[in-house]
Enzyme design. Structure first.
Site, short mmCIF file in Angstrom:
data_model
loop_
_atom_site.label_atom_id
_atom_site.label_comp_id
_atom_site.label_asym_id
_atom_site.label_seq_id
_atom_site.Cartn_x
_atom_site.Cartn_y
_atom_site.Cartn_z
N HIS A 1 10.09 13.99 -2.26
CA HIS A 1 10.33 12.59 -1.91
C HIS A 1 9.16 12.01 -1.12
O HIS A 1 8.87 10.82 -1.21
CB HIS A 1 11.65 12.45 -1.12
N ARG B 1 15.57 4.88 -15.48
CA ARG B 1 16.56 5.90 -15.13
C ARG B 1 17.90 5.22 -14.89
O ARG B 1 18.01 4.32 -14.07
CB ARG B 1 16.13 6.64 -13.86
N ARG C 1 16.34 5.78 -20.52
CA ARG C 1 16.69 7.19 -20.60
C ARG C 1 18.19 7.31 -20.40
O ARG C 1 18.73 6.84 -19.40
CB ARG C 1 15.97 8.00 -19.54
N GLU D 1 10.53 17.93 -21.98
CA GLU D 1 10.60 18.41 -20.60
C GLU D 1 10.72 19.92 -20.51
O GLU D 1 10.69 20.48 -19.41
CB GLU D 1 11.79 17.77 -19.87
N ASN E 1 7.11 16.42 -14.67
CA ASN E 1 7.72 17.08 -13.51
C ASN E 1 8.57 18.27 -13.95
O ASN E 1 8.39 19.40 -13.49
CB ASN E 1 8.58 16.10 -12.72
N ASP E 2 9.51 18.03 -14.86
CA ASP E 2 10.37 19.12 -15.33
C ASP E 2 9.61 20.06 -16.24
O ASP E 2 9.85 21.27 -16.23
CB ASP E 2 11.59 18.56 -16.05
N ARG F 1 11.07 23.03 -8.47
CA ARG F 1 10.36 21.83 -8.02
C ARG F 1 10.50 21.61 -6.52
O ARG F 1 9.67 20.95 -5.90
CB ARG F 1 10.91 20.59 -8.75
N CYS G 1 5.68 10.00 -18.55
CA CYS G 1 6.40 9.23 -17.52
C CYS G 1 6.62 10.04 -16.26
O CYS G 1 7.33 9.60 -15.36
CB CYS G 1 7.73 8.71 -18.05
#
Length: 563
Positions: free
Chosen positions: A194, A296, A332, A421, A444-445, A455, A492
């Site tokens: 974050h 999202r 998504r 992903e 990220n994933d 992560r 993304c």
């Protein structure tokens, strides 16, 4: 925190750069957590007072967070409100009282109560494990109150500063003032934490996963380079001046370029924004972008016991489509599970939620969830001028992509895609592209699953660096497979926000990039400074590197040499 003093001319500290640009200033460290004194046994006659002290500490923390939430807005208010509710949980107060009645004093009773709750969340994994940091922050605040100490929080030295911390709690990051905080440096965290995401939103240079930052003491002048991921202590005046001049040049370059993204020789690269909550809509719509590359939709489903109906969903989606009239919006579908568990969609007993029923897999368990959402998206799109695309998260095999595409098209949604992903999807991207209209890479994933690295585990943050050549190889395979089928392939994930890495991604064949609105100007300017062939050469350098650090260094040096 104190550490060995650093001397002028010392080598820079290294971490992962997650916020672009550079900034300098004196260090101001987050106050350390309150140290618990030696425990004392509480006599029976003292029990009522000690119970009252423990409960009062929790109430004081909840009240403080509620006041701060009332003074904030948007996501900051939401974060602080949620933390206040955690502190006010009656079960937490009851647990602390039980510890007191077993003979512990209030500070130790509070620490034990929070430890019990934290252990439960760690065992649950996924989203629940991520909330442990929140509990630890609340614990520190409650213990400080019980000890009569000031509650931990952001420092206020009376002048702008570089904030240095082991890590940042949500209650602190929610109230960061970019006019006071020039840059962020954390010893822990990772590229998708974050703190990293907030740095991009606020436009602050930031370096995370920098263990050497423990040696930085209050007042030490530092130069933070969010692009290179370095922190230089006691920089020379000449070094600071040069960095400031380069920062000004970067800002002017970003301001000079606008409109659709393209390379210096005119190769188009669509630049879009990520969007994940209603309060982000105004800024996202006002950004100089070609639409939304990742919408999202989880915000509609979180913190409730039943799924939203089609009418509620349609109204929310329509707001976004109307705000982006004439532009593309890539929706998504629900990505529940793992870090976003929902009582009506995910099982509470999965031993490893990150590898369980999440994303598109929830449609197998509850087909009605996806069907209702697709119907709502189609209804919201009807009558608007937005170019609405829809994609499924966590696609693993071509058969899943085909089933999703058929279901979406049955609802009248014409442009249907799949997210890449997991490595299996990247390895079979050609087959996915045969049945889909586009592919979108969630770096990220994809990094998490490619490197078997959680992560949220700071000690493995280096493996999650988007410059990892193995990750870039998966991006290359996906982009080339899409091109062979004439399908666009976007990125993304957080990688899309890095202006230097954007050159590599385009060189690998990526056709669109979607990031936080504040990142687009730098990415646009970076692309405009290089031809497509130059991007391809930089991509070759990155792929040939041994690790993330050398990939970044090789590309940075080559890019500087051709500037």
């Amino acid at each position: 925190m104190t550490g060995a003093p650093r001397t002028a001319g010392a080598a820079p500290l290294h971490g992962i750069g997650v916020g672009g640009g550079t900034a300098s200033g004196p260090v101001a460290r987050m106050a350390p957590p309150p140290a618990l004194p030696a425990p004392r046994t509480v006599a029976d006659a003292e029990l009522p007072a000690e119970v009252a002290a423990a409960r009062a500490a929790l109430a004081a923390v909840a009240d403080d967070l509620a006041r701060r939430a009332a003074a904030a807005d948007g996501e900051a208010a939401d974060v602080l409100t949620a933390l206040g509710m955690m502190a006010a949980d009656p079960a937490l107060a009851d647990s602390a009282e039980a510890q007191v009645r077993e003979g512990q004093d209030a500070p130790h009773a509070l620490a034990e109560a929070f430890a019990g709750f934290a252990a439960t969340l760690r065992a649950a994994g996924g989203y629940f494990a991520e909330r442990v940091a929140d509990l630890e922050d609340l614990r520190d605040r409650a213990v400080a109150h019980a000890l009569g100490l000031p509650m931990p929080g952001l420092p206020d030295p009376g002048h702008p500063y570089v904030l240095v911390a082991a890590d940042l709690a949500p209650a602190d990051t929610a109230l960061l003032d970019p006019a006071r905080v020039r840059a962020l440096v954390t010893e822990e965290g990772g590229p998708t934490s974050h703190t990293a995401i907030l740095a991009k939103i606020l436009g602050l240079p930031a370096v995370v996963a920098c263990p050497g930052a423990a040696s930085l003491t209050d007042g030490t002048p530092v130069l933070v380079d969010g692009g290179a991921g370095t922190v230089l202590a006691d920089p020379s005046a000449e070094r600071v001046a040069a960095a400031a001049a380069e920062e000004e040049r970067r800002r002017r370059a970003a301001a000079r370029v606008g409109g659709p993204g393209r390379t210096a020789d005119g190769h188009p690269v669509r630049l879009m924004v990520n969007l994940g909550a209603p309060h982000e809509l105004s800024a996202a719509a006002a950004a100089d972008s070609e639409g939304v590359g990742l919408f999202r939709t989880e915000f509609l489903y979180l913190d409730r016991t039943t799924a939203p109906d089609a009418e509620e969903q349609s109204a929310a989606y329509r707001q976004v489509f109307e705000a982006f009239a004439g532009r593309r919006v890539v929706v998504r579908t629900l990505d529940a599970g793992a870090d976003k568990p929902l009582p009506f969609a995910t099982a509470a007993d999965e031993p490893n939620p990150a590898l369980g029923v999440r994303g598109l897999r929830t449609a197998v368990r509850d087909p009605g969830l996806l069907d209702t959402q697709l119907a709502a998206v189609a209804e919201a799109a009807h009558g608007t001028t937005a170019d609405v695309w829809v994609m499924a998260p966590m696609v693993s095999v071509p058969a899943e992509a085909l089933a999703f595409a058929e279901q979406a098209r049955e609802h009248g949604l014409r442009t249907v895609g799949a997210m890449v992903e997991v490595p299996a999807a990247a390895l079979r991207a050609g087959r996915l592209a045969e049945v889909c209209d586009f592919l979108s890479i969630g770096t990220n994933d994809l990094a998490q699953y490619a490197f078997a690295a959680d992560r949220m585990l700071g000690s493995l943050a280096g493996l999650l660096d988007p410059w990892q050549p193995a990750l870039l190889e998966l991006v290359r395979q996906t982009a080339e497979a899409g091109a062979a089928q004439g399908r666009p392939v976007g990125v993304c994930g957080e990688a899309a926000a890095d202006p230097l890495l954007a050159l590599v991604l385009v060189g690998l064949g990526v056709t669109s990039l979607s990031a936080a609105p504040g990142c687009l100007a730098d990415v646009r300017a970076s692309l405009a400074s290089r031809t497509l062939e130059e991007c391809r050469e930089l991509a070759r350098l990155a792929l040939a590197a041994l690790d993330a650090a050398s990939a970044r260094t090789r590309v940075a040096e080559a890019s500087a040499g051709t500037a």
